[in-house]
Every structure is written in C-alpha cells, then in structure tokens.
Design a protein around this motif. Structure first.
Motif, PDB file in Angstrom:
ATOM      1  N   GLU C 324       0.687  -1.582  -0.223  1.00 37.75           N
ATOM      2  CA  GLU C 324      -0.230   0.390   0.520  1.00 37.75           C
ATOM      3  C   GLU C 324       0.886   1.293  -0.510  1.00 37.75           C
ATOM      4  O   GLU C 324       0.840   2.113  -0.741  1.00 37.75           O
ATOM      5  N   LYS C 325       1.945   1.177   1.023  1.00 39.35           N
ATOM      6  CA  LYS C 325       2.821   2.369   0.673  1.00 39.35           C
ATOM      7  C   LYS C 325       3.798   2.468  -0.092  1.00 39.35           C
ATOM      8  O   LYS C 325       3.342   3.766  -0.726  1.00 39.35           O
ATOM      9  N   LYS C 328       1.169   4.071  -3.051  1.00 43.20           N
ATOM     10  CA  LYS C 328       1.144   5.847  -2.565  1.00 43.20           C
ATOM     11  C   LYS C 328       1.725   6.340  -3.062  1.00 43.20           C
ATOM     12  O   LYS C 328       2.091   7.558  -3.249  1.00 43.20           O
ATOM     13  N   GLU C 329       3.344   6.102  -2.506  1.00 43.36           N
ATOM     14  CA  GLU C 329       3.976   6.852  -2.954  1.00 43.36           C
ATOM     15  C   GLU C 329       5.284   5.944  -3.610  1.00 43.36           C
ATOM     16  O   GLU C 329       6.159   7.620  -3.763  1.00 43.36           O
TER      17      GLU C 329
END
Lengths: 339, 339, 339, 339
Positions: C324-325, C328-329
C-alpha cells in the motif's frame, strides 16, 4: 557418383512441385537437374527456372536415358508409377516413388522385382513416418523402453470432404486414405498385420454411398507379434487434420496429439478457446516431406538402408484389399487370403 | 414418503462403505437408517455408529420387512443381487443396485420384471455416467450441437493387474471390466449396439491365459443409429487409471482426457514432467459416486426418471456375452444372437 | 486429551459453515461439539442439528469456558479474531483462526504473544497452502531437486467483481485479496520478503477508484534468499478463478495451471473449446479446506508442528501495508519500514 | 522498381546467413543479388554461390553504390548499423536492420532522421513480432474482442548461459536480452511504456556479477494507456527457450505457451513426460524470420506500412536504459528521464 545426388523429377503437379521445392532448397547434397511432365507448359517452365532446374522435358524418357542423372522422384499419376519404376530401375537410377506404387498387386511385385534385379534403391513416399510426432511414437516403441507393444491406435481424419468427382475415382477409402494408416500401424508395431476386420459406413450425408464408398471407418487388426491395432477414419473432421497415434506397451503408453496452429488460449466468460489443429497434410507434414527426401538422399549417397522399402509399399495395399473384403463380407479377413 | 429418503444398505464391504459414507454425509435428503451384512462384526458396527446409522443387522430380511425404509442400496456380492432385488421390490422398496445385476440373463430379466410389477424404481450402478468428464461428452452429443454421432471411442485401462485369484473368478474381462465400457458406449451413442467384434490377447505375461482370460482387448461395434464404436482395454496401464472417451459427430468431435493428480509441469534439462492420471476408480469416480446416489435419491423423492434403468443393467451383460462369443469364434456377433 | 479433538466453532456464516461441514464429515478424529454465533437463529440451529452438533450458543463465552472443548475454529468477522484468540488461548484452547488475524499489526502481535504465553497451538487459515497444485510447487522447491529458487510468480485473479458495498469496507485489494498471495510467495520461496514495489490501477470501470482502491495490481518483491517475486492480480478475470503459481530455480521450473471444470475438448470448424477454470474458491479450494482442517487436527492431536503459524499470519499483513505504501508513494518499500 | 526486390546483404555471419537463406529460398519476390562482408572468405563465397548470389564483396560501399540494388539487409556487427543505415538511406535504399540500431540513443536518432530525410523505408529486426504465437496474442488484443488491455506479461528465458566472454561485452541483460521483451510489451500493449521498475540479481553462480551483470530480472512497467506490465527473465532456463506472453483485458485473457519439440506424452509408472520447448531462437523463431523478411519485402514492393519502424527500434533501447537506471538506483524510472 558425384558428391551431390543429381535428380530428375517426374511429374510437376502439386506433389511434384512440393518435392521439387524441397529438393531445390531444403535438402543439401541434391542437384535437381531435370523435370519431365507430359503437360509441361510455360508456368511449369517458369517455376523450374526460378528453382534453377536446368532441364525441362515433356518426355520422361529424356530423364531415364540421361546417364548423369542418379535418381528419380516419381510424382506423376499413380497409373504411371509401376512403368516408370521399371524404366528407371532398368536405367540404373535410384527411385523415390510417391505412394501407392500401384493398386494392382502384381504390378507392384513386378516393379519391386525389377528394382531388386537392377540393384538400385527404391523408397516409397509414406511421408508420415517422417513426421516428428509419429516418429517420436515409433522411436519410443522401437527403443524398447516401454517393453513390447500391446495395442497400436491410429486416428486419421481428413479436414473436409473431397469432391464427389474425386471420390468416384479414388479407389475407395481404404486404398485412398487409410493406406497411410495401414503403413503407420506396421511402422509403429514393428510387425506385420495378419488379420483385419473393417467396419464402415456413409454417415455424413455427402453421398459416398452412391459410389459404394464410406466416409467413416473403424478397422481393427492383429499383428504377427500378438499386438492388436485399431484405426479410426473420417473423411470430414471439420476442425482440421486429425492425426493422432498411440501405442500401449508392457510398461506404459506413448501417444501424440495434433500439431496446432499456435499454442494460444483465449479465456472469457463465454469459454476457453485453444487453436485448431493444422488444416491439412501440407501444413502438418511440411517438414516430414523434407525429412523424407533427405532420408532418401542420404540412403543413396551414403549407402544407408532405405527407410521405406518396396515391400513397405506393397503391404498397405494388401491390407487395404483385406479391409475392403472384410467390409464387404462382414467378417475378419486374413492377409494371406489376399494376393 | 418422508421428505427424506430412508435407506437400508445391503452389504458393508468396500463398495457398500463407500456408498454408506456418501449417503450419510454427501447426499442431502437421505437418512441412512440401517445396514445389513452377513459378516457383520464390531468394525462394521463401529463404522455404522460413527456414521450415525441406527440399525445394524446380520439378516437383510430385517431391512426388507421394515415398512419405514423407503429404499435399499444393494452392495452385496453379485450372486445375491437378483434375489435381493426380488425381495426388495416385493416389499415395495426402491432399489439402487450395484452392477452387474447378475451374470445370468434370465435372472436379470426376472428381477427387472419383478421391479416393474412392483412399481418401484430401480437404478443400476453404472457410476461412470455421473463422472464430470464422460457426462460432458454425453451431454454435448445429446444436445445435438455437433449433429449425429458417427464414432464412439472409449479407452479404459486399469492401473494394474488384479491378483490371479481374483481373475480366476472374475467371469472374464468382458463381464468384469469392459461391462462398464459397454454401458458407456450405449450412453454416449444414445443408441443400441447391434453387432460386436472382439479381438483380445494375453500379452502382459501376468498369466491371464491360464484362466482362459485376456489382458488386452479391442472391441468394435455397430449401433442401431449407424454409428460405429470401439473400446480398447488393458488390465495394466501402470501409469494410472486411463479413462478417456470421445465421440466424433457430423460437425466435429468431443473428447475428454484423464483427470490428473494435479496440474503441474516440472521442466528441467532432463525433460518436462506432468502429473499422472488419478490412480484408480476411488480417486477418479469419487464425485461420480456421490452424483449417482444423489440422482437416485432425487428420482425417488421427486418422481423423476431413473437415469440408469434395469434395461441399462441388462444390455451391457448381453454385449459382454456377444463379445465373448466373438472372441471365441473369431467372427462378428449380432446382439440378437444372445439371450 | 481425548482421542478425538473436541471442537467449538465460532461463527456460522459462509466460511464457518464450510469448516463446520468439513469437521463434521470429512475430518476423522474430530468431534464438532458446539457452535456459537451472535446471530444464531433457527436456520443455524437446524443446520447444526443435521450435522449432529450437540450445542448451539449465542455467546462465544460458553465455548471458552467449557473445559471439555479442546480447540476452537474462529470463523467470525475479522474484527473479533484477535479478541477471540486472546480469550481462547487464555482458556487453554488450541486455535484455528481464519485469515487475517487482524488488520492492526499491534493487535496481531498481542494475540500471538498470548498464544505463546498460553502454550497452545494456533493455525491461521491460509488455505491455499493445502491446495494440491500449489503444494506440488512448494514441495518440489522445498525438496531441493531444482536447486535454489530464483523467481517466484503468482497469478491470482478473482472471477468477478465484488459489490462496491463490499469494496468500500474491504480494506483495499492488498489486505483483502493479495494477502493470500503474499502468504503464497513466502510459502513457495521458503524465505521472507524484504522489499516490495507495487503498481496498481483501476482499469475495469467498475468504480474501485471512488474508494481509493484498484482492480489490477502487479507487485514485485525481493526475498531474503536473493530470489525475486511477482504477483499479478485482477478483481475480475471473468473466465473463472485464475490461480497459477510458478517457481523458476537453478535447474528448471515448476509451475501449475488451473484446475478445470473438466478435461473436455470440443473441436469444430468454429474452433476448439476446452473447459473453464473452476469458478471460485469454494470450487477450487474445496479439498484444501479439508486438508487444512486435517492438518490442524493432526498437529494438535499428535503434537506435530503447526503448518501455518501466527507469524505466518502476521507477515502477509505487513507485506500488504508495504505494498500500500509503495503504491501511494511510488517507490519500493522495505518490510522493515512497516510496523 | 522491378517486380522483384533486389537485395544486398551486409554481413554474412550467423544472422546474415540466416536472412540470406530465407531471402534466397523462402521469400518470393526477392532477388538476393549481392553480399558484402569485411571478412569475406572462400566459405562465404561458396555459400553465396550455392544460394545463387551473383556478387560477393568485401567492401559494403559496392552495395551502396550499385543503383540496381533496391534494399539492404544490415546484419553486420551492431557498431556498424547506424553508419550503414546512414549510407544506405543516402543512397536511396530501403533498409532492413537487425536489432539494435545502436546502443547510443543519439546515433539511433540521427540514423532515423536520415531515413526520414531520404524517404526510404526502414524495418528493425524485432523478429518475435512475427512469431505465430505472440502475433496471435497481439492480434487478439488489437482486434478489441477482449476490450482494453489491463496487464501485459512476458516470460523470456534463454535456454542456457552465454559464455562469460560474451557477457563481458554484451552491454548487460537489458540491452542484450530484455530488449526483445521491451519491444514485445509495446507491441502487445499497443501503448508506450512511461515508467519502469527493475529488480535483478545474479543467482545462478555462473559469474555475471563480476561484470556488473545479472542473470535474473523482473521488470514491471506502466503504459500510457494505464495498463501494467511485467517481464521476467532468466539467462538459463535449462529446459529450452521459454517464451510466453499473456495479456489480461477487460473481458478476459489471451496467452500463449511455448512451441514444443513434439506433441508427445509418455506415461509410465515413473511419471508422465511431455516434450521440451524448442531449444533456442533458431528453432522457435525460424518461421518468424521468414515472415519478417516477407513483411519487409511486401512493405517496400507494395508500399505498405513498415511493421517495425525506426521508432520501434529506438524505444526498447530507451526502456533498457531506464531499466538499468532503475536497477542501479533502486527506484522506478520514468522514460522521459532517459535521452
């Protein structure tokens, strides 16, 4: 003999051109030097020129009498085969002859005798023996890793009906189509057929029955080595050329599926679709035709055994007659009843 | 009748236990209420208790005379089938009977007559009809999307030899093993066999010949609807249970390959290995046994047609006798010559 | 402990019933003794009666405080898992817990600590490890015959979209769906994920983007042992449940294709059709659910190691957060950045 | 222009000879008129003679300045490509150039500019686009029957390690090997790559790391149309040339498996063996090489669009540099960062 095999091609129809192109391009150590075709015309001459064939004749005699020609490829109409074999052999030329040698057993035998007397080599064009798939089955069985063969199975279905004009003069399904499978079962079994039982029917509605012919056949047989065999034929598979072989042995089974147009799989909510088998013999046996011509060339140039002999040309015709007799009389027929 | 079918199980051997477990756990709307086995013992009683079967008997009569029992599953030895059918039918119980009903055609016919007279339903245990694969072939043919069937092919090979003690009393390959395939070809063809030609041999070296039996068979047949059929059998495939069916029709072909242990492929320099077929009928037809019991239950509870009737139980036995006669006499045998 | 494992089932929803039926019928050595469900009703009570489950409760506490119960199956909603684990462990009961333990890493860790402190066994429900196909890949790799693993590939596609109501509260594709694949890659690699890079997009038009979610993902990763991995996901394959795994190693590759509805092939002029993959997890992982419950039962009864531990339950959640991170990033994320 | 395309071949190494033989024998409408090779020798002259090539030169200038030559096939070493393109284009000759055009982006661009300025056609040798399998995937996607592409997957593994002497000067896996796959994903996606993330490692023990190279790679990417992609590479599959492609779309998935040496299956108690994939690119892409030369010939003779343009030659090199940068810097790299 030269380092290259100088070849004369007899007949420049569909199958003759196929062999011609393979000999010109795909088989090393061959010089395709001459063609003869009674219907020679400008198209054939141009085709020959493009392949770099120096000589084009109407009369096959020109080829037989040319002492520089080592071997002939007999690709003319079936009724000329036996005569051309006689003349080629008498002239000391090695012979590749398309199948069948003839449909008359006596003529076949006489042709074979002449070949033997002349001490030339002759190979008969049962091309399927050179297919990578069927050869894999044969080689596995012949290697002995599976032990003795128990059961030989051949499925052989043409993609679609021939015209009824063709069927009328074809000689019947067994001599025209199953003959390849009769050769195949002998090849795979490594043994001779001793008895045949044929079932057949005209089921397709295409009209085979009006010529006393059938479109569907199941032929079972016994081999000298005790194995059993079965061939199933259809004149119209519709989905392509269905050519599968299988041998069950002491220790297991070797089988081959069809070559497919590609290895695709398309999956949707409606279903999963894979590719169809290749359409017909030109697509399926393309490489086998090359391998067969190569094998003949090697056998002659390097004095190796011929892989498909005159005897191999004779036997399937005998089996075909036995199958015909079985179908007509509704009983198993022994090979020794024929010829 | 109750909303649930109350069932009595006759015979708690291997096949009886298999049905018992399916009835107890996998088939809704069934109450497995009683078992009877002449060899009842503590093991069977414990097995019954674990399944929650309230009643265990030595004497099958206890089941026949219990008015609360709606149906019986006859899983006892073959020689008891016909008698149990008679008694169950006379007692007004619906009947699921393992195959074969009997090996005596007269006894089979008498049993069927009693079933008809008693107005009960009877299903015979030709379980392969309920296999997802063979059913797919059947349903495709029956749907008519491929047109009329031309050729029915069944490959049926056991994974390994039975003991010679078993073979000695088996009744021969056609009655013991091919009988399933005789049912299968009828099921797939949607038509009756009218003539059979059998080839067979003892090739494996395991000793079938000493009991007048064979281990390898190829049986061809003609159907009433004109289609042709072929069954090939081996007593020992070695690689697993080889159970393939195929029907070629007007417009194409439907076929099924074997279920495999898994869908793996291991590729190395040495070769590419895929999984073997499932080992034997318990693995291959596991779900088919459930589906068959379900079909019987539904047929009784909801008064639907029985999918495998007494007549379906009779015909394969007749075909087996025809095949035996054909093998012995070396000629095709018509079904009407039998019985 | 008894010879049989006495089990209490927490939660009688879809997955609870599935486990319940397997425990009642398919797993020997289990006595399914009680169920508890806060929404208990007549339907559930009747279902329990049919399975022969003696006790039905609304309050799970009844199960935790029953000293005759050896183990619990936690099949309730995810948010109750961690609490139930704590209470079951404190009561000395062995635990099978459906995945995920929780979506809060701290709660997971606390639950694991309690399990360890209480000296009970806990298995987490990553059922795919028990699928015959994926297990074949794992076992081949683990056996070492192919040498070290280089590349682990997982294709995992659901057959069709969940409702947007479900998606809204699902926690996102990585926690809801890919979590199974994160477990699978660890299982197949025999090594821990150290870094993850995730690409994802909402491409289907079904509306995932309005909940900040995606329907298509490709996640790559590095493992401690140097191997590389890739997972590809789709929320809607349409043709069925696409679940393939593959590991390429020093000496070659092991891979598995999908289980299919049957092994049929229908060939016509229009094309060649094979069966679709089984539709969804109930069809595909049916036997895996049984094998998983069996493995848990055996681990407890015979004090064998648990095949899927609390740590195995924790790691996929961490990888999901890393993915997820990463998404997102827009950068690779190391596992040690998480938790 | 003549009805036949008169071609000069630049470079008579392995790939030059392959193209030469196809042009001489398998592609109609081509006249292979001259070859030039700085290392021309008797072997090459003899090879040329056997193919019927009239002119053999050491100096490529002889070809550029021959006004009768319509087109050149640039099959020389990579470092000569850009220069030869410039000279051929300036001389008004159409160009088939083996991949890559160059490894220097500026040189590639300059070559493309010259081609455009000279108004000649240029095709780059990404031969896999002409493979029957990959083309099937492309054509299915491009037809739109499956809707928009969501995910493009390419597996591409060489059969065995190249020598370390080769690796030393190869330019690295991405420029040497994956470049084909970078072309393939663009071809299948019908869209441009906008971002790349590369993972790679030297896992085989063959020594790639000493040259700063890797033997195993997983490269993920985003396309302009929103689709995601993944390529997995190994320098040594060991079981053959593993070349599979797959595109998952709105409505389903199209994928292709490897061509196999044959369609055999050998089943024994020890296991079930099928054929290995074809060994390497000569076997696998044999027909694709012919189709590619045919496509070029047709494009020139009949003024049809070139199927693989100079731009198609440029993009994979840019992607390769982006992948290299990504691997070095451990982060996703956008294409626009390159060049």
């Amino acid at each position: 003999m030269n380092q290259k095999l100088r070849v004369g091609l007899l007949g420049a129809g569909r199958i003759g051109k196929l062999h011609g192109e393979n000999l010109a391009h795909a088989v090393p150590n061959v010089e395709l030097y001459a063609i003869a075709d009674p219907f020679i015309n400008d198209d054939i001459r141009q085709w020959a020129q493009e392949l770099g064939i120096p000589q084009c004749y109407e009369d096959p005699q020109k080829i037989f009498e040319d002492p520089t020609i080592d071997a002939v490829f007999i690709c003319s109409s079936t009724k000329t085969h036996a005569d051309f074999i006689q003349r080629a052999a008498a002239a000391g030329k090695h012979i590749f002859c398309e199948k069948p040698i003839d449909t008359d057993l006596k003529k076949i035998k006489k042709a074979i005798e002449q070949v033997e007397k002349s001490n030339v080599k002759m190979q008969v064009g049962f091309v399927r023996r050179f297919d990578h798939n069927h050869k894999m089955v044969h080689d596995t069985v012949a290697s002995g890793v599976l032990g003795k063969p128990h059961m030989i199975k051949v499925t052989s279905r043409d993609p679609d009906h021939q015209s009824m004009d063709y069927i009328k003069v074809s000689g019947g399904i067994f001599l025209d189509m199953t003959i390849h499978d009769f050769d195949m079962v002998r090849y795979l079994a490594g043994s001779e057929v001793v008895e045949v039982m044929a079932y057949g029917a005209a089921l397709s509605g295409a009209g085979y029955e009006q010529y006393g012919d059938i479109d569907t056949a199941v032929v079972t047989m016994k081999f000298e080595n005790g194995a059993l065999g079965v061939i199933d034929n259809s004149r119209a598979a519709h989905y392509g050329y269905d050519q599968r072989t299988e041998v069950h042995c002491d220790k297991g089974c070797v089988q081959v599926a069809n070559d497919l147009n590609d290895m695709s799989m398309i999956s949707t909510a409606e279903g999963v679709q894979i590719a169809k088998p290749t359409w017909f013999f030109l697509e399926r046996y393309n490489n086998a035709f090359i391998a067969e011509a190569q094998a003949f060339t090697d056998a002659v140039l390097f004095d190796k055994p011929i892989p498909v002999t005159g005897f191999d040309g004779l036997q399937p015709v005998k089996i075909a007659y036995a199958a015909e007799k079985s179908l007509k009389e509704g009983r198993p027929v022994k090979l020794k009843e024929i010829g």
